[in-house]
Design a protein around this motif. Sequence first.
Motif, PDB file in Angstrom:
ATOM      1  N   ALA A 164     -32.726 -35.315 -10.064  1.00 51.31           N
ATOM      2  CA  ALA A 164     -32.742 -36.311  -9.406  1.00 51.31           C
ATOM      3  C   ALA A 164     -33.359 -36.250  -7.966  1.00 51.31           C
ATOM      4  CB  ALA A 164     -32.253 -36.967  -9.103  1.00 51.31           C
ATOM      5  N   PHE A 165     -32.775 -35.403  -7.122  1.00 49.43           N
ATOM      6  CA  PHE A 165     -32.947 -34.593  -5.918  1.00 49.43           C
ATOM      7  C   PHE A 165     -34.081 -33.552  -4.969  1.00 49.43           C
ATOM      8  CE2 PHE A 165     -31.625 -35.444  -1.510  1.00 49.43           C
ATOM      9  CZ  PHE A 165     -31.429 -34.363  -0.775  1.00 49.43           C
ATOM     10  N   THR A 166     -34.020 -32.701  -6.344  1.00 45.62           N
ATOM     11  CA  THR A 166     -34.888 -31.577  -6.154  1.00 45.62           C
ATOM     12  C   THR A 166     -36.132 -31.510  -6.957  1.00 45.62           C
ATOM     13  OG1 THR A 166     -33.476 -29.855  -7.389  1.00 45.62           O
ATOM     14  CG2 THR A 166     -33.491 -29.935  -5.059  1.00 45.62           C
ATOM     15  N   GLU A 191     -21.735 -23.862 -17.411  1.00 46.28           N
ATOM     16  CA  GLU A 191     -20.535 -23.799 -18.274  1.00 46.28           C
ATOM     17  C   GLU A 191     -19.395 -23.481 -17.646  1.00 46.28           C
ATOM     18  OE1 GLU A 191     -22.444 -21.377 -21.738  1.00 46.28           O
ATOM     19  OE2 GLU A 191     -22.416 -22.780 -23.251  1.00 46.28           O
ATOM     20  N   ARG A 192     -20.133 -22.905 -16.666  1.00 48.17           N
ATOM     21  CA  ARG A 192     -18.684 -22.626 -15.224  1.00 48.17           C
ATOM     22  C   ARG A 192     -18.498 -23.919 -14.499  1.00 48.17           C
ATOM     23  NH1 ARG A 192     -17.225 -17.542 -11.887  1.00 48.17           N
ATOM     24  NH2 ARG A 192     -19.373 -16.541 -12.798  1.00 48.17           N
ATOM     25  N   ALA A 193     -18.679 -24.523 -14.741  1.00 42.95           N
ATOM     26  CA  ALA A 193     -19.088 -25.622 -13.266  1.00 42.95           C
ATOM     27  C   ALA A 193     -18.944 -26.691 -13.872  1.00 42.95           C
ATOM     28  CB  ALA A 193     -20.319 -25.847 -12.449  1.00 42.95           C
ATOM     29  N   GLY A 194     -19.099 -26.666 -15.676  1.00 46.84           N
ATOM     30  CA  GLY A 194     -19.257 -27.693 -16.670  1.00 46.84           C
ATOM     31  C   GLY A 194     -19.823 -28.782 -16.346  1.00 46.84           C
ATOM     32  N   GLY A 195     -21.023 -28.726 -15.732  1.00 40.00           N
ATOM     33  CA  GLY A 195     -22.175 -29.453 -15.178  1.00 40.00           C
ATOM     34  C   GLY A 195     -23.609 -29.859 -15.661  1.00 40.00           C
ATOM     35  N   ALA A 196     -24.595 -30.065 -14.857  1.00 43.07           N
ATOM     36  CA  ALA A 196     -25.243 -30.204 -14.907  1.00 43.07           C
ATOM     37  C   ALA A 196     -25.911 -29.289 -13.072  1.00 43.07           C
ATOM     38  CB  ALA A 196     -26.928 -31.569 -15.855  1.00 43.07           C
ATOM     39  N   ARG A 197     -26.228 -28.601 -14.256  1.00 40.62           N
ATOM     40  CA  ARG A 197     -27.331 -27.784 -11.979  1.00 40.62           C
ATOM     41  C   ARG A 197     -28.556 -27.552 -12.341  1.00 40.62           C
ATOM     42  NH1 ARG A 197     -22.665 -28.991 -11.584  1.00 40.62           N
ATOM     43  NH2 ARG A 197     -21.054 -28.051 -10.850  1.00 40.62           N
ATOM     44  N   PRO A 198     -29.252 -27.662 -11.290  1.00 40.69           N
ATOM     45  CA  PRO A 198     -30.979 -26.718 -10.837  1.00 40.69           C
ATOM     46  C   PRO A 198     -30.557 -25.646 -11.548  1.00 40.69           C
ATOM     47  CG  PRO A 198     -30.265 -28.530  -8.936  1.00 40.69           C
ATOM     48  CD  PRO A 198     -29.119 -28.305  -9.705  1.00 40.69           C
ATOM     49  N   SER A 201     -26.032 -21.465  -4.378  1.00 37.92           N
ATOM     50  CA  SER A 201     -26.324 -22.896  -4.729  1.00 37.92           C
ATOM     51  C   SER A 201     -26.952 -22.649  -3.138  1.00 37.92           C
ATOM     52  CB  SER A 201     -25.470 -24.102  -5.412  1.00 37.92           C
ATOM     53  OG  SER A 201     -24.722 -23.816  -4.398  1.00 37.92           O
ATOM     54  N   ARG A 202     -28.225 -24.282  -3.030  1.00 30.02           N
ATOM     55  CA  ARG A 202     -28.061 -24.441  -2.127  1.00 30.02           C
ATOM     56  C   ARG A 202     -27.001 -25.029  -1.164  1.00 30.02           C
ATOM     57  NH1 ARG A 202     -32.887 -27.297  -3.791  1.00 30.02           N
ATOM     58  NH2 ARG A 202     -33.539 -24.841  -3.470  1.00 30.02           N
TER      59      ARG A 202
END
Lengths: 873, 202, 134
Positions: free
Chosen positions: A289-291, A299-306, C21-22
Amino acid sequence: MNIIDPKFGTLEAEEKAPHEDNTWVSSSCALCYGSCSIKAHRVDGVIVKIEGNPDSVVGKGRLCGKGVSGIMSHYDPNRVTKPLRRTNPEKGIGVDPKWKEVSWDEALDEIAAELVRIRAEDPRKLLLQRTTTVTASRLPFQAFAAGFGTPNHSTGGGGLHCGNGAHLISGIMHASWGVLPDFQYCNYAIYFGASKGHSAGHASTSNMGMAADARARGMKMVVVDPMCNFAAAKASEWVPIRVGTDGALALAMCNVLVNDLGVIDAPYLKAKTNGPYLTGPDKRYMRDAFTGKPLVWDERAGGARPFDESDPADMALEGTFSVDGTACRPSFDRLKEHFLQFTPEWAEEITTVPAANIRRITKEFADEARVGSTIVIDGVTVPYRPVAAIAFRGSQGHKNSVYNFLAVDLLNQMVGAADVAGSCLGFNPTCHGHPDTGQPWYEPNADPDGLMITGMWMGYHYPYPVGAPRLPQNIGLQDLFVMSMTSPFLDSTDREKLWDDMDLPYRPEMIINYGSNLLMSIANKDVVAESLKTYKMIVSFDVLLTETSEFADIVLPDCDYLQSKDSRSNFPFIFSLPAGMGEWCWPIRQPVAEPQGEQRPMAEVMLELADRVGFRADLNAGYNGAINLRPPYRLEGDKKYTYEEICDHDLKNNFGPEHGWEWFKEHGLIKWDKKPEEVYWRAFVDVRVPIYWEWMIDTHKEIAAIAEPRGLQIPEEYYDPMATWLPCLSHEEHGEGFDFYAFYYRDIIHTNSYTMENPWLDEAARLDPFSYNIAINTESGRAQGLADGDAIAVETSTGRRVEGRVKLTEAIHPEGLGIAALAGHWVDTMPIAKGKGVFFNELLELDYEHASPVNLNLDLCAKVKITRLEAAS
Amino acid sequence: MRLGMVIDLKRCIGCYGCQLSCKAENGTPPGVFFARVLKQVSGKYPTVQNTFLPVLCNHCDDPPCVEVCPTGAAFVWEEDGIVDVDHDKCVGCRTCMLACPYSQRFFNDETRPYFGEGGATPFETARASHHQTGVILKCNLCRDRVRDGGKPACVENCPTVARIFGDFDDPNSEVSHLIKERGGFPLRPEKGTKPRVYYLPA
Amino acid sequence: MSGVSEPDYSAQLWYGPPRRSRSEDGESRPPDILVGTVEVAVRLFGILAGLTPENPITLSLPAPVTAGDVVAAVQEQCGPAMFAHPARRIGETSPSCRLFLAGEPIEDFGARLEAEGGAPLDVELILVLAYEGG
């Protein structure tokens, strides 16, 4: 040179006496667009031999049969030597133009006057049309078009037949004009409707040598082709296939590879493709939403990332995830599931390739891919994937052009066999320039979504990112069909309706044609003839009076390649420089012989025309824009540079002040070593390629929003993000008696429609079993009551008809009808070519329905019935 | 020294480079090919072999053409074994054409330009018009190029490097090695002419 | 499974150096400080030249000025219709739009254009539109 009479081994005194003029000139061939380097031997003003230039990487010192025969095209007594003006206002096939010889002044006066009028009214009314054979002609035409102010430029049948698919996908996936196996290291190559290294075209003669070395080294070549000739003749395995079904075969192989064998290069997919990009229920990317960046599941963070904030190693390729309550999956996950429907049994029905073979060949490909391995080349470690699946004209020459070619490349993408050692290579997508100047420098880079933008392209209509469709301003509607290149709508039966429906704000009125015989090279002759009749003025640069010249108002006598200069005989380096390790090589073209009669080189004539019309400053800016001329080599103001001066600027702009036209005249070319980081750039450049063409969804919506209210349907099934199988029109034709799929193929002895007039090549073709005949399977032919040499008529259900003599052979699919090249000339002004071979294109319709609704490539197969006319004489 | 040639059928792709570079080198008239590419399909669909077979004069050790020639026009060069024709002695009886088992001798009956009524091109005037008519023409292994230290035009030009040229008398020459290592074979050995063109299997 | 090497030697070549990351990135670009307007003289060639009576056209654009800003301003003045094939957003890089600053070709449309000592920017613009083929 060899003298036949021995005179007991000693040459007579007068033969041994030195000739005043006895020179070998380094230049470039133009019998096809390979532009192999030549050395032409001139003795007392006569060209007596053409050989390869052993110093050059392009051709590697050798030439195919066409290249050595250039002498007889050069000295054809039927060549145009004076400007001609038509005096018969009526135009038609077989209608005598009643040519009158005029002076250059008269001719250019008249042409300039028309150009002045058009430029004042609307410069877009001018269409520039050129032959692809002389690749170097693109620069003068491109600069002229830019300066004059028209976007309308075409290439006869080029692109429509052979490139709208190949160049689009090669550009998007490999940042180059075409693809081929890395001959030096590949162990297993699968060719789909392609002949790289066994016929003419891109890097032709060089590829011939490299492919032969590869086969001698043990490279297996599996050739998928309706006919067993050229590449298939040298293949370790010929896979006969029903015409136009390559895409189905490739998709089934993708399925076996990914789902049955489970062989994929996961790190490659994660790091170098949009495989990990999450896609939502609407099949579009999930975006931050931001970028606004496409999201991946880390998978390491367990979430969606850009995507650019996650390590590729941590990105998921498979699974279902939830992002802000929306279910989503990586695009690879979708693709993997999508492949399941393409079973080998399903493919066997469509292609006639046995399911067992489909499984076996895929396994062989998968085993040899050696996913995970590396190799050291020149001290640099690069990934090693010694397999390549390539495609070219044949497989992409169908209505399903885009998916047919893409499906083949997906085989490479699944195992990381893309632009690394041994794999499927683009032609030189990365160049770090000459060591002295760092030019020309180019490298792929990434768009905001991380996807690859090619570093170099012929012209600026890049294959990716795809432009925003709009109500068209171009007569070819390429700004509506934003993934197309050459357009059928310049000459199609429905062009005027489309122009009206789309409110095109002008109509084309003038053509300047350089050597293309579009009456023959596009489709059936009548539709193109009708289109040509509507032009107010047609100017044609020609070496010979062709079927198209008959429609010209003014014919200008062209200098041929042995009489012309070009700073770039081909397009550096994505078109015709051999790929793989070796050397960079930039050859020029320079005159070997004087013009005959009043022949003049096109590039110089275009400069004079620009002066007469009064836009030299714009033309100079056009050259600056076309080849990026930087100070101090940019063209300034409205200075009247000669073409030689422009060539000099081009060369110095790239290679420094010591390497201008004079230096190149003496040396013929410049070369320097390639580096593994250039050749195998994929591991060194941070870009991703789309295995999932997400933009197709929005592109379809945007095109449909413009086109459909105006009555033009844009079928959604052609705009799915995932490659799929869609049949040709011929596959859906089941009329009684229409039992054969007619297709044409490139002949090694001929180029386009041009070389049949060369008597040496014609003689070789007459002796060839297939060149001028219609190939039909022996059993199928006998079932039709045919014997070898019988004359037959070939007809489509729309009444298009050609005649020819059959050659019964085991070397063709039982349903195929193979016709070579673009032959069947009918004009008296090409007396050697007249009546030889078969004019296949007469069988083709030319309209929106017979083209891909994505890239506008023509559908080049036709379902036909055959009738015996007479027995062999 | 006995010069000869090895042709690698694995490499040949039937591009007609040899046929046409020979024609360009020698200015041969229509219908005359000192080098030629033959093509043949064998087998039954789909197990098909499409063979490309480049042929030329075999410069035999025991050439029947020389044996039958009544005037001595057909002869062998002692220094390198090239089988040649002295056109001043040739009377055009064509007995040699009947004797050659490979059909590699051609009768030049009259000067015919390639463009017919269009007349001889400047190339043909420079390169072909001095050929005597009424005599036999044939490959002479580009005798002048070779004696100048080069190779026959067809060999230099072949894009796939499928033609290798050298001395059959030298056991260490490339041609000798290739024949031994790859199992080279001549055409129609049963005719007993001892040809010096060998082929490597496809 | 056959065809895949264990261990995977090429994975690190594909992955490249680790990514930050940024939010972890300590660097940030200093905010743009407006310094008034920049004068730009744009000489138009080819099809663009026919679209406006004044050539070169003079623009006064808020600083800092990028190539994309210049193209956007020209498109507003001349009409976007001519810019085939257009990029998705006004002013975004369309490769067919060739821009030169004091004779040097500018490839990066996001790059700032600067001239010596506050002089007007000397820009040339031509559309090289012809679609390629073959």
